[in-house]
Design an enzyme around this catalytic site. Structure first.
Site, short mmCIF file in Angstrom:
data_model
loop_
_atom_site.label_atom_id
_atom_site.label_comp_id
_atom_site.label_asym_id
_atom_site.label_seq_id
_atom_site.Cartn_x
_atom_site.Cartn_y
_atom_site.Cartn_z
N LYS A 220 19.67 50.00 47.45
CA LYS A 220 20.89 50.12 46.64
C LYS A 220 21.48 51.53 46.76
CE LYS A 220 23.93 48.59 43.72
NZ LYS A 220 24.95 47.70 44.31
N GLU B 269 35.31 44.58 54.75
CA GLU B 269 34.40 44.35 53.62
C GLU B 269 33.82 42.93 53.68
OE1 GLU B 269 32.93 46.21 51.64
OE2 GLU B 269 32.33 44.98 49.93
N HIS C 161 42.82 43.94 72.69
CA HIS C 161 42.38 45.09 73.49
C HIS C 161 40.89 45.01 73.82
CE1 HIS C 161 46.28 46.90 73.08
NE2 HIS C 161 46.23 46.70 71.77
N LYS D 182 29.84 42.21 53.87
CA LYS D 182 29.12 41.37 52.89
C LYS D 182 28.32 40.30 53.63
CE LYS D 182 29.11 43.21 49.97
NZ LYS D 182 29.82 44.43 49.68
N ARG E 21 20.90 46.44 31.39
CA ARG E 21 22.26 46.83 31.03
C ARG E 21 22.45 48.35 31.08
NH1 ARG E 21 25.20 42.62 28.50
NH2 ARG E 21 26.64 44.20 27.78
N TRP F 196 24.23 52.98 28.90
CA TRP F 196 24.80 53.21 30.23
C TRP F 196 26.03 54.04 29.96
CZ3 TRP F 196 23.91 52.65 35.30
CH2 TRP F 196 24.99 52.68 36.17
N CYS G 16 26.20 48.70 27.75
CA CYS G 16 24.96 49.13 27.13
C CYS G 16 24.28 47.92 26.52
CB CYS G 16 25.24 50.13 26.01
SG CYS G 16 26.28 51.50 26.53
N ASN H 151 28.71 48.97 22.21
CA ASN H 151 28.86 48.72 23.65
C ASN H 151 30.35 48.52 23.88
OD1 ASN H 151 28.59 47.82 26.31
ND2 ASN H 151 28.35 45.70 25.65
N GLY H 152 30.91 49.22 24.86
CA GLY H 152 32.35 49.08 25.14
C GLY H 152 33.02 50.44 25.22
N GLU I 299 25.25 41.82 55.52
CA GLU I 299 24.12 42.37 54.77
C GLU I 299 23.33 41.34 53.99
OE1 GLU I 299 25.00 45.44 51.89
OE2 GLU I 299 26.82 44.46 51.23
C1 AGP Z 1 27.57 47.64 50.12
O1 AGP Z 1 27.40 46.31 49.80
C2 AGP Z 1 26.37 48.35 50.52
N1 AGP Z 1 25.21 47.99 49.88
C3 AGP Z 1 26.54 49.79 50.99
O2 AGP Z 1 27.36 49.73 52.12
C4 AGP Z 1 27.10 50.83 50.02
O3 AGP Z 1 28.44 50.56 49.74
C5 AGP Z 1 26.92 52.24 50.63
O4 AGP Z 1 25.57 52.49 50.86
C6 AGP Z 1 27.53 53.32 49.77
O5 AGP Z 1 26.88 53.44 48.55
P1 AGP Z 1 27.51 54.28 47.38
O6 AGP Z 1 28.78 53.62 46.98
O7 AGP Z 1 26.48 54.26 46.30
O8 AGP Z 1 27.76 55.65 47.89
#
Ligand code: AGP
Length: 613
Positions: free
Chosen positions: A608, A486, A509, A490, A27, A77, A2, A103-104, A493
């Site tokens: 996001k 992952e 394969h 990363k 925050r 938050w 927060c 905050n915490g 994207e």
């Molecule tokens: C991850 O870096 C992405 N931006 C994306 O794959 C994300 O993880 C996915 O859209 C799921 O989002 P969520 O965790 O909010 O459900």
């Protein structure tokens, strides 16, 4: 996470606090509030109107009609208690003479609030913070000064906190304390300020000081006195700050993604806080399931998207190994279209940092239709999934602004590991001593992640050495496989480079046909279960001319000699290894994206939170 602010000696404390809260909005902003020292005592206003909360507070506070010199403010938050006006800070004691912003996480708040309620205190929120106001009330009723009462309260509370407290008995004084959660103080002529972060102070302070863990600050207009918890005066640490406001919001990091990667050790320890007893047991009372319901579970489904799906893949290994439960993991957007076999003995775990991803939400609704038990792991209190699920386990990463999931991904894995150990404990598939030993290893993870972050310049060098390459493969086996996925996600994207994540044993394969001189293969080669088999797969790609970068454990010369470059990480329990091993891959993607000149916080074509199918 927060934002908190305090001021004394201001010409207009309300305006100062509102400006500071806007600067701290990154925050969190699910609700906000302020408490002002007026001629009639403390005057508090709060609002829970989401992104407009601070504006709503300002409108309500304007009704006071005259300027005051001191007060505190908070933008929230939520971690304990849903976002609502009652749960918004500041919190007051029974008399309304003491106000607190925090905050915490106060770990032992349930015990303390039961105790306070039994003594006759009236607690009006679901937060962990409110106990602080009532404990200070008790201290002052016993004749202690505000500072003395805060000191006594600190002896009772456990956890992480940055606190700022005011009392109408000493209207010019702000008392603050810190344990883990950040807190800074600013001094200027005739005025003094406190805040959880530098942006809130930038406009007014001529000198800025950082409070250290275990310190208490008394702040009067133009004056700061810092002492230890035992009461010995200490010299505050002065900060040289020449940041712009934007830089200050990023705490000096170039972008939010960098800041958020560096927050990971703290995010992990916050997510672990209060969920393990000193006797070595996992405590997950907050999930809202009773143990008998969980004992009935015969099968687990994990549903998620993107990075959350990769965290879910790690959970499959942990749940099957420790809790001996069969686990299926599904991409949420596919789940409900394949007629999954679900019933009331199935536990469906939705994993989503936002708690709003439509694909995951719809997958959970499908499971609800078949009467399955629904648990969600999310970072957002009271999100749609948190409201619809039967139980919730919150990650406590704080707001994540960069589109690429970093700290939320790590904390999802932590929450899922806790869930796996809890189910193992409940089902008796692990001995208590085994759970206790694993808890010790969990507690060591923040420090191990910190070590990896300290190797950032070495990772950057590796990134720069392959900056002209366009094709990357990420390979791993066992829990190294989700880490490879992952790492590839990363890189894709934020750097827009071609990156494929594969289980290393699958290369032969088909995909191995793509390996040629110049291809970079990143191998997750820490000492997990199938390390020797992975080394054979590395030999296969090397034989076809690939350049191999390995994630390897400190000192593992055998791995280092078999590859071209190494990203070093500390060793941990193999089932916790993804939490550590993914961090150099985040850094690698970050530095490759920067080398290509991309804006890592706002990658093209992405959002996001994805609320479309
Ligand atoms: C991850 O870096 C992405 N931006 C994306 O794959 C994300 O993880 C996915 O859209 C799921 O989002 P969520 O965790 O909010 O459900």
């Amino acid at each position: 996470m927060c934002g908190i602010a305090g001021v004394t000696g201001a010409s207009d404390a309300l305006q100062y606090l509102i400006d500071s809260l806007f600067r701290l909005e990154y925050r969190g902003y699910d609700s906000a509030g302020i408490a002002l020292q007026t001629s009639d005592g403390i005057w508090r206003v709060r609002a829970a109107t989401g992104t407009t909360s601070i504006k709503s507070v300002k409108k309500l506070a304007d009704e006071l009609g005259y300027p005051v010199a001191a007060g505190i403010g908070h933008t929230r938050w939520a971690t304990h208690g849903r976002p609502s006006e009652d749960n918004a800070h500041p919190h007051l004691d029974c008399s309304g003479r003491i106000a607190v912003v925090h905050n915490g996480i106060i770990e032992n708040h349930v015990l303390l609030s039961d105790e306070l309620a039994a003594e006759g205190h009236e607690l009006t929120s679901e937060t962990d913070t409110e106990v602080v106001a009532h404990l200070i009330e008790d201290g002052m009723a016993d004749g202690l000064s505000l500072t003395g009462a805060v000191r006594r309260c600190l002896e009772r509370i456990r956890g992480h906190y940055a606190l700022v407290v005011i009392s109408s008995d000493e209207p010019e004084l702000l008392v603050a304390a810190r344990s883990v959660s950040p807190l800074v103080a600013g001094i200027s002529k005739g005025m003094a300020t406190l805040a959880s972060d530098i942006p809130a102070l930038l406009s007014h302070a001529t000198e800025i000081f950082a409070l250290e863990d275990g310190q208490l600050a008394e702040v009067w207009p133009g004056k700061l006195v810092v002492s230890s918890l035992a009461g010995d005066t200490v010299l505050p640490r002065s900060l040289q700050v020449n940041w712009t406001l934007e830089e200050a919001k990023r705490e000096g990091f170039e972008d939010y993604m960098a800041k958020e990667m560096h927050e990971q050790p703290r995010a992990i320890s916050d997510t672990l806080l209060g969920r393990m007893s000193p006797q070595g047991r996992i405590i997950l009372d907050e999930t809202r399931f009773d143990d008998d319901e969980l004992r009935e579970v015969e099968k687990v489904f994990v549903v998620a998207c993107g990075s959350s799906y990769h965290a879910g893949l790690v959970a499959k290994y942990a749940l099957e190994h420790w809790a001996r439960l069969p686990v299926e993991i599904d991409i949420a957007s596919e789940f409900r279209y394949r007629d999954p076999v679900l019933d009331s003995r199935t536990l469906v775990v939705g994993v989503s940092q936002s708690g709003e991803t439509l694909d995951t939400l719809m997958a959970m609704r499908e499971a609800a239709y078949w009467n399955s038990k629904l648990l969600v792991i999310t970072n957002v209190v009271d999100s749609s999934m948190a409201r619809e699920a039967h139980g919730v386990l919150y990650t406590r990463a704080g707001p994540e602004i960069g589109v690429a999931a970093t700290k939320t991904h790590l904390t999802q894995m932590i929450a899922l590991e806790l869930l796996a150990l809890y189910l193992a404990q409940l089902r008796g598939t692990l001995y208590p001593a085994e759970v206790a030993a694993l808890i010790e290893q969990l507690n060591a993870l923040p420090e191990k992640v910190q070590h990896v972050l300290e190797e950032e310049s070495a990772v950057k060098e590796v990134a720069l050495s392959v900056a002209s390459v366009r094709d990357f493969f990420f390979i791993g086996r066992h829990v190294g496989f989700p880490v490879a996925l992952e790492g590839a996600l990363k890189l894709k994207e934020i750097s827009y480079l071609r990156a494929e994540g594969y289980p290393a044993g699958e290369l032969k394969h088909g995909p191995i046909a793509l390996i040629e001189p110049g291809t970079v293969v990143v191998a997750v080669a820490t000492r997990t279960r199938l390390w020797d088999k992975l080394m054979a797969n590395i030999a296969e790609v090397k034989a076809r001319g690939a350049t191999v970068i390995a994630v390897a454990n400190y000192g593992d010369q055998e791995t280092a000699e078999a590859v071209d470059q190494v990203l070093w990480v500390p060793e941990t329990n193999p089932l916790f290894a993804p939490v550590v091993d993914v961090v150099p891959l985040q850094l690698l993607a970050y530095h490759l994206a920067k080398a290509h000149g991309h804006d890592v916080d706002h990658p093209r074509n992405l959002a996001k939170t994805v609320t479309v199918e």
